[in-house]
Design a protein around this motif. Structure first.
Motif, PDB file in Angstrom:
ATOM      1  N   ASN A  96      28.705 -47.690  19.005  1.00 44.32           N
ATOM      2  CA  ASN A  96      29.673 -46.509  19.207  1.00 44.32           C
ATOM      3  C   ASN A  96      30.204 -46.091  18.035  1.00 44.32           C
ATOM      4  O   ASN A  96      30.613 -46.625  17.199  1.00 44.32           O
ATOM      5  N   THR A  97      29.913 -44.724  17.574  1.00 49.96           N
ATOM      6  CA  THR A  97      30.065 -44.411  16.240  1.00 49.96           C
ATOM      7  C   THR A  97      31.491 -44.212  15.883  1.00 49.96           C
ATOM      8  O   THR A  97      31.787 -44.187  14.787  1.00 49.96           O
ATOM      9  N   THR A  98      32.412 -44.075  17.005  1.00 52.90           N
ATOM     10  CA  THR A  98      33.694 -43.964  16.809  1.00 52.90           C
ATOM     11  C   THR A  98      34.295 -45.380  16.291  1.00 52.90           C
ATOM     12  O   THR A  98      35.479 -45.595  15.584  1.00 52.90           O
ATOM     13  N   ILE A 129      24.630 -49.378   7.162  1.00 53.88           N
ATOM     14  CA  ILE A 129      25.380 -50.375   7.791  1.00 53.88           C
ATOM     15  C   ILE A 129      24.547 -51.050   8.803  1.00 53.88           C
ATOM     16  O   ILE A 129      24.883 -52.535   8.715  1.00 53.88           O
ATOM     17  N   LEU A 130      23.185 -50.938   9.411  1.00 52.93           N
ATOM     18  CA  LEU A 130      22.537 -51.454   9.914  1.00 52.93           C
ATOM     19  C   LEU A 130      21.788 -52.560   8.980  1.00 52.93           C
ATOM     20  O   LEU A 130      21.600 -53.778   9.448  1.00 52.93           O
ATOM     21  N   ASP A 146      24.939 -38.703   8.202  1.00 50.34           N
ATOM     22  CA  ASP A 146      24.974 -39.904   9.223  1.00 50.34           C
ATOM     23  C   ASP A 146      24.114 -40.664   9.507  1.00 50.34           C
ATOM     24  O   ASP A 146      24.485 -42.034   9.746  1.00 50.34           O
ATOM     25  N   ALA A 147      22.946 -40.253   9.495  1.00 52.38           N
ATOM     26  CA  ALA A 147      21.731 -41.149   9.571  1.00 52.38           C
ATOM     27  C   ALA A 147      21.624 -42.320   8.326  1.00 52.38           C
ATOM     28  O   ALA A 147      21.222 -43.415   8.671  1.00 52.38           O
ATOM     29  N   ARG A 148      21.779 -41.592   7.152  1.00 52.95           N
ATOM     30  CA  ARG A 148      21.558 -42.465   6.034  1.00 52.95           C
ATOM     31  C   ARG A 148      22.943 -43.540   6.119  1.00 52.95           C
ATOM     32  O   ARG A 148      22.683 -44.736   5.699  1.00 52.95           O
ATOM     33  N   HIS A 149      24.006 -43.194   6.205  1.00 53.43           N
ATOM     34  CA  HIS A 149      25.135 -44.101   6.634  1.00 53.43           C
ATOM     35  C   HIS A 149      24.918 -45.061   7.771  1.00 53.43           C
ATOM     36  O   HIS A 149      25.137 -46.367   7.436  1.00 53.43           O
ATOM     37  N   HIS A 169      32.355 -34.029  10.980  1.00 55.10           N
ATOM     38  CA  HIS A 169      31.128 -34.020  10.840  1.00 55.10           C
ATOM     39  C   HIS A 169      30.558 -33.621   9.676  1.00 55.10           C
ATOM     40  O   HIS A 169      30.992 -32.356   9.222  1.00 55.10           O
ATOM     41  N   ARG A 170      29.631 -34.415   9.074  1.00 57.01           N
ATOM     42  CA  ARG A 170      28.990 -34.159   7.686  1.00 57.01           C
ATOM     43  C   ARG A 170      27.525 -33.593   7.745  1.00 57.01           C
ATOM     44  O   ARG A 170      27.039 -33.318   6.836  1.00 57.01           O
TER      45      ARG A 170
END
Length: 184
Positions: free
Chosen positions: A11-13, A36-37, A29-32, A23-24
């Protein structure tokens, strides 16, 4: 998943970066998310295996039918209480027939309403019973599937007791039950 890639549902939120930034871009987003993963901080959901999804979906559908049936039952109870001034037990309503409703000294519109609710109640009961049978068959067939610890914890306690409990007419108890339960 079928191609051998691991899939992570999140859940990205629920991730801090998405609280205050617009939205950047997909790459950012994929890099971030990958970062985190790697840190082990990605809040993930569980994706059930395909055979288990069928069991879950049948359980949900039956639960909705039981809720709708209860609504019809309460509607009949309320109507009879308002018209006759007497409380009628749920088990007595389940045994009502159209000929008995016709014999009551009620207005024709009220009788028609009670009969309509009774017809829907009986149809929901029939469908709920057939779903319970289907669920039992599928649950037994998928019993040995290797699934998540969450499903293993959920299935025996909640779903199995909900669907596999003995019928009211049966005097046999399963080893997991210590008392008789009413058929839902």
């Amino acid at each position: 998943m079928a191609a051998g890639y691991s899939l992570h549902l999140t859940n990205t939120t629920a991730i801090k970066q998405y609280d205050r930034l617009k939205h950047r871009g997909d790459e950012c987003d994929a890099r971030h998310l990958a970062h985190i993963l790697r840190l082990g901080l990605l809040p993930e959901g569980h994706i059930m295996l395909q055979p288990i999804r069928a069991v879950r979906d049948l359980a949900r559908e039956r639960m909705q039918l039981v809720q709708q049936r209860t609504t019809q039952l309460v509607a009949i109870q309320t109507c009879l209480m308002q018209q006759t001034g007497e409380a009628v037990a749920a088990n007595d309503i389940k045994r009502l027939t159209c000929s008995f409703v016709d014999a009551l000294a009620l207005e024709p519109d009220t009788v028609l309403g009670i009969k309509a609710n009774l017809f829907v109640l009986q149809a929901l009961q029939t469908r709920s019973t057939s779903l319970k049978t289907s669920w039992q068959r599928i649950a037994m067939a998928t019993q040995n599937i290797n699934c998540s610890p969450a499903w293993q914890a959920l299935a025996p306690s909640s779903l199995r007791s909900f669907f596999l409990r003995p019928a009211r007419s049966s005097a046999l108890l399963t080893p997991a039950t210590t008392h008789r339960t009413a058929d839902v």
